[in-house]
Design an enzyme around this catalytic site. Sequence first.
Site, mmCIF file in Angstrom:
data_model
loop_
_atom_site.group_PDB
_atom_site.id
_atom_site.type_symbol
_atom_site.label_atom_id
_atom_site.label_comp_id
_atom_site.label_asym_id
_atom_site.label_seq_id
_atom_site.Cartn_x
_atom_site.Cartn_y
_atom_site.Cartn_z
ATOM 1 N N HIS A 192 0.236 11.323 -7.737
ATOM 2 C CA HIS A 192 1.039 10.244 -6.732
ATOM 3 C C HIS A 192 2.291 10.482 -6.665
ATOM 4 C CE1 HIS A 192 -2.937 8.702 -6.850
ATOM 5 N NE2 HIS A 192 -3.501 8.734 -8.157
ATOM 6 N N HIS A 223 10.241 7.937 -12.794
ATOM 7 C CA HIS A 223 9.071 8.425 -11.677
ATOM 8 C C HIS A 223 9.807 7.846 -10.332
ATOM 9 C CE1 HIS A 223 7.483 4.725 -12.570
ATOM 10 N NE2 HIS A 223 7.273 4.881 -11.036
ATOM 11 N N HIS A 232 8.525 7.235 -5.648
ATOM 12 C CA HIS A 232 7.649 7.580 -5.263
ATOM 13 C C HIS A 232 8.282 7.582 -3.582
ATOM 14 C CE1 HIS A 232 5.593 4.590 -7.777
ATOM 15 N NE2 HIS A 232 5.910 4.349 -8.167
ATOM 16 N N GLU A 261 8.213 2.061 -2.361
ATOM 17 C CA GLU A 261 7.347 0.622 -2.316
ATOM 18 C C GLU A 261 8.072 -0.708 -2.086
ATOM 19 O OE1 GLU A 261 5.000 1.896 -6.055
ATOM 20 O OE2 GLU A 261 4.077 1.873 -4.446
ATOM 21 N N HIS A 320 12.118 4.973 -10.415
ATOM 22 C CA HIS A 320 11.329 3.594 -11.066
ATOM 23 C C HIS A 320 12.142 4.019 -12.326
ATOM 24 C CE1 HIS A 320 8.324 2.041 -8.256
ATOM 25 N NE2 HIS A 320 9.887 1.064 -7.517
ATOM 26 N N THR A 373 2.832 -1.483 -10.279
ATOM 27 C CA THR A 373 2.930 -1.149 -8.618
ATOM 28 C C THR A 373 1.745 -0.119 -8.099
ATOM 29 O OG1 THR A 373 4.338 0.867 -7.988
ATOM 30 C CG2 THR A 373 5.229 -1.929 -7.818
ATOM 31 N N THR A 374 1.315 0.369 -9.228
ATOM 32 C CA THR A 374 -0.134 1.132 -8.716
ATOM 33 C C THR A 374 -1.050 0.440 -10.245
ATOM 34 O OG1 THR A 374 1.046 2.797 -10.024
ATOM 35 C CG2 THR A 374 0.937 2.945 -8.393
HETATM 36 N N1 LIG Z 1 5.329 2.474 -10.117
HETATM 37 S S1 LIG Z 1 5.602 1.033 -11.496
HETATM 38 O O1 LIG Z 1 6.689 0.780 -12.287
HETATM 39 O O2 LIG Z 1 5.497 -0.226 -11.375
HETATM 40 C C1 LIG Z 1 4.848 1.469 -12.953
HETATM 41 C C2 LIG Z 1 3.584 1.738 -13.004
HETATM 42 C C3 LIG Z 1 2.843 2.300 -13.653
HETATM 43 C C4 LIG Z 1 3.302 3.154 -14.530
HETATM 44 S S2 LIG Z 1 3.068 3.317 -16.567
HETATM 45 O O3 LIG Z 1 2.240 4.469 -15.595
HETATM 46 O O4 LIG Z 1 4.016 3.183 -16.949
HETATM 47 C C5 LIG Z 1 1.701 2.468 -16.546
HETATM 48 C C6 LIG Z 1 2.781 1.137 -17.565
HETATM 49 C C7 LIG Z 1 1.397 0.073 -17.791
HETATM 50 C C8 LIG Z 1 0.574 0.784 -18.179
HETATM 51 C C9 LIG Z 1 -0.249 2.107 -17.567
HETATM 52 C C10 LIG Z 1 0.714 3.015 -16.870
HETATM 53 S S3 LIG Z 1 5.038 2.228 -14.444
HETATM 54 ZN ZN LIG Z 2 6.716 3.164 -9.650
#
Ligand SMILES: NS(=O)(=O)c1ccc(S(=O)(=O)c2ccccc2)s1
Ligand SMILES: [Zn+2]
Length: 229
Positions: A66, A95, A97, A107, A120, A202-203
């Site tokens: 993604h 990472h 988006h 997002e 992020h 957010t995912t």
């Molecule tokens: N886009 S976001 O910053 O909200 C985000 C989504 C997933 C993550 S994680 O992969 O760090 C993660 C963190 C905790 C559990 C599983 C994956 S961070």
């Molecule tokens: Zn993110």
Amino acid sequence: MAAEWGYSPTNGPDVWARLFPQAGGARQSPVDICTSIASSDSNLEMKKLTFAYESQSDLRILNTGHGWKVEAPQSGSRLEGGPLGEDIYQLEQFHCHWGETSAEGSEHTVDGRAYAGELHLVHWNTTKYQSFAEAAQHPDGLAVLGVFFDVGNESNDEIEKIVSTLSEIKFKGQFTDIPDVIDPTTFLPSGLGYWTYLGSLTTPPCNECVIWIVYKEPITVTEEQVTYH
Ligand SMILES: NS(=O)(=O)c1ccc(S(=O)(=O)c2ccccc2)s1
Ligand SMILES: [Zn+2]
């Protein structure tokens, strides 16, 4: 095998709650930031948000399917103050988006407006919890800094160090090391005004564990840097 989540009508946000119950929760992210109803909190002005990062080389970058994710656990990093109370948060990963075109991709939106992308920087609460995984199970476990990308003529040198490696990780699950030294401080805008709210990943799994800190000022990148396919 669990169905792959994604962004199509059959596996996108509208159906995530079938596989990931927290996606149906009351503090889900992302949100549209309505600037007219966002209130300034005089407390936050007293407790300045501060951050300190290390520069690291040979960080591993992964194609998540993604987008890209850079694993950057930094025991020497500190994010504290502002909405984080007395707790100290440590950088775990960052990472990005982005979308098909530079007209979309972020997002969060601001008064209905999407940016070309959103970076992020994911941190976890090392004051209260023993691991990232444990922190992700608690409402104050993670703090994520969100930085919007605006497309302009100037390329961002630090982002270039990352996107220049993407040709080596064209497929989901591939990873490589970024040879250059990366300093996460350089990702942050010069203007440090931000919006903050209690939200979620957010995912999937959409854990409601994130204190969001979204900077008001975007950083500028080029079209190529943020519409990589
Ligand atoms: N886009 S976001 O910053 O909200 C985000 C989504 C997933 C993550 S994680 O992969 O760090 C993660 C963190 C905790 C559990 C599983 C994956 S961070
Ligand atoms: Zn993110």
